[in-house]
Design a protein around this motif. Structure first.
Motif, PDB file in Angstrom:
ATOM      1  N   GLY A   1     -47.152  86.822  23.939  1.00  0.00           N
ATOM      2  CA  GLY A   1     -46.551  87.932  24.681  1.00  0.00           C
ATOM      3  C   GLY A   1     -45.269  88.405  24.035  1.00  0.00           C
ATOM      4  N   ALA A   2     -44.419  87.450  23.642  1.00  0.00           N
ATOM      5  CA  ALA A   2     -43.145  87.807  23.017  1.00  0.00           C
ATOM      6  C   ALA A   2     -43.374  88.526  21.697  1.00  0.00           C
ATOM      7  CB  ALA A   2     -42.306  86.543  22.789  1.00  0.00           C
ATOM      8  N   VAL A   3     -44.352  88.066  20.924  1.00  0.00           N
ATOM      9  CA  VAL A   3     -44.643  88.709  19.632  1.00  0.00           C
ATOM     10  C   VAL A   3     -45.062  90.161  19.865  1.00  0.00           C
ATOM     11  CG1 VAL A   3     -46.153  88.704  17.626  1.00  0.00           C
ATOM     12  CG2 VAL A   3     -45.274  86.547  18.502  1.00  0.00           C
ATOM     13  N   CYS A   4     -45.949  90.365  20.835  1.00  0.00           N
ATOM     14  CA  CYS A   4     -46.413  91.736  21.126  1.00  0.00           C
ATOM     15  C   CYS A   4     -45.256  92.615  21.588  1.00  0.00           C
ATOM     16  CB  CYS A   4     -47.511  91.713  22.193  1.00  0.00           C
ATOM     17  SG  CYS A   4     -49.012  90.916  21.615  1.00  0.00           S
ATOM     18  N   ALA A   5     -44.390  92.036  22.439  1.00  0.00           N
ATOM     19  CA  ALA A   5     -43.263  92.817  22.955  1.00  0.00           C
ATOM     20  C   ALA A   5     -42.331  93.245  21.829  1.00  0.00           C
ATOM     21  CB  ALA A   5     -42.503  92.007  24.004  1.00  0.00           C
ATOM     22  N   PHE A   6     -42.018  92.318  20.930  1.00  0.00           N
ATOM     23  CA  PHE A   6     -41.119  92.655  19.822  1.00  0.00           C
ATOM     24  C   PHE A   6     -41.780  93.608  18.832  1.00  0.00           C
ATOM     25  CE2 PHE A   6     -37.039  90.391  19.664  1.00  0.00           C
ATOM     26  CZ  PHE A   6     -37.126  89.650  20.833  1.00  0.00           C
ATOM     27  N   ALA A   7     -43.094  93.410  18.616  1.00  0.00           N
ATOM     28  CA  ALA A   7     -43.797  94.318  17.701  1.00  0.00           C
ATOM     29  C   ALA A   7     -43.761  95.736  18.253  1.00  0.00           C
ATOM     30  CB  ALA A   7     -45.241  93.853  17.513  1.00  0.00           C
ATOM     31  N   TYR A   8     -43.931  95.866  19.567  1.00  0.00           N
ATOM     32  CA  TYR A   8     -43.857  97.186  20.197  1.00  0.00           C
ATOM     33  C   TYR A   8     -42.442  97.754  20.092  1.00  0.00           C
ATOM     34  CZ  TYR A   8     -43.566 100.770  23.768  1.00  0.00           C
ATOM     35  OH  TYR A   8     -43.335 101.953  24.413  1.00  0.00           O
TER      36      TYR A   8
ATOM     37  N   MET B   1     -44.926 104.239  11.351  1.00  0.00           N
ATOM     38  CA  MET B   1     -46.011 104.179  10.377  1.00  0.00           C
ATOM     39  C   MET B   1     -47.088 103.172  10.768  1.00  0.00           C
ATOM     40  SD  MET B   1     -45.852 106.392   7.996  1.00  0.00           S
ATOM     41  CE  MET B   1     -44.997 107.689   8.863  1.00  0.00           C
ATOM     42  N   PHE B   2     -46.690 102.065  11.393  1.00  0.00           N
ATOM     43  CA  PHE B   2     -47.691 101.052  11.722  1.00  0.00           C
ATOM     44  C   PHE B   2     -48.660 101.545  12.797  1.00  0.00           C
ATOM     45  CE2 PHE B   2     -46.445  97.350   9.240  1.00  0.00           C
ATOM     46  CZ  PHE B   2     -45.182  97.703   8.814  1.00  0.00           C
ATOM     47  N   PRO B   3     -48.157 102.037  13.947  1.00  0.00           N
ATOM     48  CA  PRO B   3     -49.103 102.565  14.937  1.00  0.00           C
ATOM     49  C   PRO B   3     -49.866 103.776  14.420  1.00  0.00           C
ATOM     50  CG  PRO B   3     -46.833 102.968  15.611  1.00  0.00           C
ATOM     51  CD  PRO B   3     -46.775 102.082  14.439  1.00  0.00           C
ATOM     52  N   LEU B   4     -49.233 104.563  13.552  1.00  0.00           N
ATOM     53  CA  LEU B   4     -49.917 105.739  12.996  1.00  0.00           C
ATOM     54  C   LEU B   4     -51.103 105.314  12.139  1.00  0.00           C
ATOM     55  CD1 LEU B   4     -49.904 108.787  12.691  1.00  0.00           C
ATOM     56  CD2 LEU B   4     -48.303 108.563  10.801  1.00  0.00           C
ATOM     57  N   ALA B   5     -50.882 104.295  11.294  1.00  0.00           N
ATOM     58  CA  ALA B   5     -51.970 103.801  10.443  1.00  0.00           C
ATOM     59  C   ALA B   5     -53.120 103.289  11.297  1.00  0.00           C
ATOM     60  CB  ALA B   5     -51.461 102.693   9.522  1.00  0.00           C
TER      61      ALA B   5
ATOM     62  N   ARG C   1     -37.385  92.511   9.348  1.00  0.00           N
ATOM     63  CA  ARG C   1     -37.548  92.298   7.911  1.00  0.00           C
ATOM     64  C   ARG C   1     -39.024  92.231   7.529  1.00  0.00           C
ATOM     65  NH1 ARG C   1     -32.507  88.641   6.733  1.00  0.00           N
ATOM     66  NH2 ARG C   1     -31.717  88.491   8.845  1.00  0.00           N
ATOM     67  N   ILE C   2     -39.835  91.586   8.373  1.00  0.00           N
ATOM     68  CA  ILE C   2     -41.274  91.495   8.107  1.00  0.00           C
ATOM     69  C   ILE C   2     -41.864  92.903   8.056  1.00  0.00           C
ATOM     70  CG2 ILE C   2     -43.488  90.683   9.015  1.00  0.00           C
ATOM     71  CD1 ILE C   2     -41.841  88.401   8.048  1.00  0.00           C
ATOM     72  N   LEU C   3     -41.500  93.722   9.019  1.00  0.00           N
ATOM     73  CA  LEU C   3     -42.016  95.098   9.048  1.00  0.00           C
ATOM     74  C   LEU C   3     -41.558  95.861   7.815  1.00  0.00           C
ATOM     75  CD1 LEU C   3     -41.548  95.981  12.826  1.00  0.00           C
ATOM     76  CD2 LEU C   3     -43.666  95.423  11.640  1.00  0.00           C
ATOM     77  N   PHE C   4     -40.319  95.637   7.390  1.00  0.00           N
ATOM     78  CA  PHE C   4     -39.805  96.330   6.214  1.00  0.00           C
ATOM     79  C   PHE C   4     -40.547  95.893   4.947  1.00  0.00           C
ATOM     80  CE2 PHE C   4     -37.361  98.243   3.095  1.00  0.00           C
ATOM     81  CZ  PHE C   4     -36.774  97.320   2.255  1.00  0.00           C
TER      82      PHE C   4
END
Lengths: 496, 175
Positions: free
Chosen positions: A371-378, A391-395, A445-448
């Protein structure tokens, strides 16, 4: 004197890189934008590897710059020989993409690249004039390790003793590429520096801009490529990475270069791309632990795609020839693991804790952490638009809306990201740290690190959709030159 | 391609183009705002900045102390930061926490700016002075940030440097 020294710090690896590219058969004409970025990648890796060997042999740090200049002189000779050969041999110019914009559009793209580079330099100058390396991970992980190496005179028992106390340097197990590049700077100045050691890491961000420019231009028309380059250059974490001596810019550069070069190899079969990709994979693996995971993901993606695509005999031949180049990334990983074992540096994530082994923690914590991972990813992938420009949700949205048209777009890149993301998820599920603390300090940083390759994908998808709608040509790469060896492409024609 | 598919693709391409233009435009506006916060003259001056000034600005009120460290203390030593606090101050929930925080911050700054091998914060009295003194060797330095007060075992140390807010001592050895 300081400015001249800094020039040597930056120019020497770049010259070494140009020599390495010449030896691999990569010329400036192959990609006028990415060439300089690749040269920095290759040269900084070779310099760091050379320095690592130098230190392991117990040779004095301060003598290393002179040795490196000998290497640079050899690189100049290699480059000159290659240039003379190219002048005298009949060479076909690399094929230009069809319908890829007129002269004005290409000039505009050039101006955007120059502006992005100028912006990067401006940010670096402002960051270096504002504060020395003092806070956060840049001080306590990367510069700290570099200072420990320099103070102890090498990778020796004194270094091991200096690193013993827990609080001296955090994440002692992180790879050495970044710290060694800082030691390279210290060696030139004859002392530990407080600001100058940032430049050699900030140069990696400039190299990322150039490598991305070349990769984007291959996939999209100049106007579109320029838009995506602007999005990369204005992303929040790239701005942060430009001001710090951390390693996320190195990971982003290594991943982008490796996947782009592997794609070029898949398209025209030229072995120069394969060899340079192997170098990029080594760079990626040696940049950070995430880089190692991403390099493995890229390698698995490549071999997965290649399995069953070729007749047995040719596949065996290709793998035999290609395996030699892979010795470099494998060797770098082996070097890293052996040094960690020698100095007793363990990874905090994969090590066993009171809660059990890593996989036991994954099983036990999955429900609580997901849950925490999904929340932070959002939060960081969607809600804070400036972080990654959505860019991530767009892809993901494009893939879901056009699965047939875009499902097999850039398969190597797609599969590598598809393997990397679950890998990162596993890390968060099995982390021994407080999950929200871990996510807060790492997810941006992971997203970057993935952002440049995701931008590439979206750029190719946009070009493809625009072509399908009748605006311009498809993203498809230029046709192979007559006579060049094709080993089969992982890029089936759109709609095939 | 079926007409519906063509319309869908064209609409997606148009929406995508609009989004990209908006995203890039917004990013450029944000960037322009950041860039315009520093004038061209200031920007040119940054190219010529004296890095010692940057160091001074980063060290802030501790600049004099760090200059002394750079001059006298090797980077691979063991440095003890000593702060004289009374038992009452230490046990005070607010003041005690504040003092602890100050020591922690200074310790972090020391390790970032000077990288001594180990930095140990020490406040107030030492429980077992003889044991503490037995652990010392010539690689030990003490940075007393309350120089008006002595620290445990000071007689075994030589004064190296002193300022308004600090006194730097090096362990001499056994008497």
């Amino acid at each position: 004197m300081g400015a001249l020294t800094l020039l040597l710090v930056l120019a020497t690896p770049w010259v070494i890189g140009c020599g390495a590219l010449s030896a691999l058969g990569v010329r400036f004409a192959h990609d006028r934008f990415a060439y300089a970025g690749w040269a920095w990648l290759a040269g900084s890796l070779i310099t760091a590897l050379f320095l690592c060997g130098w230190l392991l042999f117990g040779l004095p740090i301060d003598a290393f710059p002179s040795a490196a200049r000998v290497l640079a002189a050899a690189a100049i000779l290699l480059f000159a020989r290659s240039w003379l050969r190219a002048r005298h041999a009949p060479q076909r110019a690399p094929a230009r993409p069809e319908g890829r914009g007129g002269r004005l559009e290409r000039l505009l793209f050039l101006a955007v690249v120059a502006a992005c580079l100028a912006l990067t330099v401006d940010r670096a100058v402002r960051a270096n004039a504002a504060e020395v390396v003092l806070l956060g991970d840049e001080a306590r992980i990367w510069a700290g390790k570099a200072k420990a190496i320099h103070v102890s005179g090498g990778l020796n028992e004194r270094f091991a003793k200096l690193m013993e106390p827990e609080e001296i340097v955090l994440h002692k197990d992180y790879p050495l590429l970044n710290p060694l590049l800082q030691v390279w700077t210290f060696a030139h100045f004859g002392r530990v520096t407080d600001v100058e050691n940032r430049w050699v890491i900030q140069a990696c961000v400039a190299a990322l801009i150039l490598a991305a420019a070349g990769a984007l231009l291959r996939l999209a028309r100049p106007l579109l490529a320029a838009l995506f380059l602007v999005l990369l250059a204005t992303s929040q974490q790239l701005r942060v990475s430009t001001g710090l001596v951390e390693a996320d810019g190195l990971v982003a550069l290594g991943l982008l270069a490796a996947l782009d070069l592997l794609a070029r190899f898949e398209e025209d079969g030229e072995r120069r791309w394969w060899r340079l990709a192997a170098l990029a994979l080594a760079y990626l693996a040696w940049s950070k632990n995430e880089g190692m995971a991403l390099a493995l993901a890229a390698a698995v993606a490549l071999f997965t795609l290649r399995l069953g695509r070729r007749p047995r005999g040719e596949r065996a031949l290709l793998f035999a020839g290609g395996a030699l180049a892979l010795l470099l990334p494998v060797g770098v990983i082996a070097l890293h693991l052996s040094l960690n074992a020698r100095f007793g540096f363990a990874n905090d994530i994969t090590a066993s804790s009171a809660a059990g082994t890593f996989f036991a923690r994954v099983v036990a914590q999955a429900g609580a952490h997901l849950g925490a991972v999904c929340a932070f990813a959002y939060e960081y992938g969607v809600r804070r638009a400036g972080e990654t420009h959505l860019m991530f949700p767009l892809a993901l949205a494009l893939l879901l809306l056009f699965p047939r048209r875009l499902g097999r777009l850039l398969p190597l890149l797609t599969l590598a990201c598809g393997l990397a993301l679950p890998g990162f998820l596993l890390v968060y599920l099995g982390t021994p740290h407080d999950i929200e603390w871990h996510l807060y300090w790492s997810i941006q940083r992971i997203l970057f690190q993935l952002l440049p390759v995701v931008l590439l994908w979206v750029a190719a998808a946009t070009q493809e959709l625009a072509a399908a709608a009748g605006f311009g040509a498809s993203w498809r790469a230029p046709t192979a030159r007559p006579g060049s060896r094709r080993t089969g492409s992982c890029f089936p024609r759109a709609g095939a | 391609m079926a007409k519906a598919q063509r319309i869908k693709t064209a609409a997606a391409a148009a929406a995508l183009a609009a989004f990209l233009l908006w995203a890039a435009g917004a990013a450029l506006v944000r960037e322009a705002r950041i860039l315009s916060s520093v004038s061209l003259a200031e920007r040119r001056a940054l190219l010529d900045v004296d890095l010692e000034d940057v160091y001074r600005a980063s060290a802030r009120e501790h600049y004099e102390m760090f200059t002394a460290l750079r001059a006298h203390v090797p980077r691979d030593v063991h440095l003890v930061i000593y702060s004289r606090v009374s038992a009452e101050q230490q046990s005070d929930p607010l003041l005690g926490q504040d003092l602890k925080k100050q020591l922690t911050l200074l310790r972090g700054k020391l390790q970032a700016l000077h990288f001594p091998a180990q930095v140990t914060p020490l406040a107030g009295e030492v429980e077992n002075p003889e044991t503490y003194l037995a652990l010392l060797d010539p690689s030990y330095y003490v940075l007393n940030i309350t120089p008006e007060a002595d620290f445990p075992g000071q007689s075994r140390f030589d004064l190296v440097a002193r300022g308004a807010t600090y006194a730097l001592h090096r362990f001499r050895g056994a008497d």
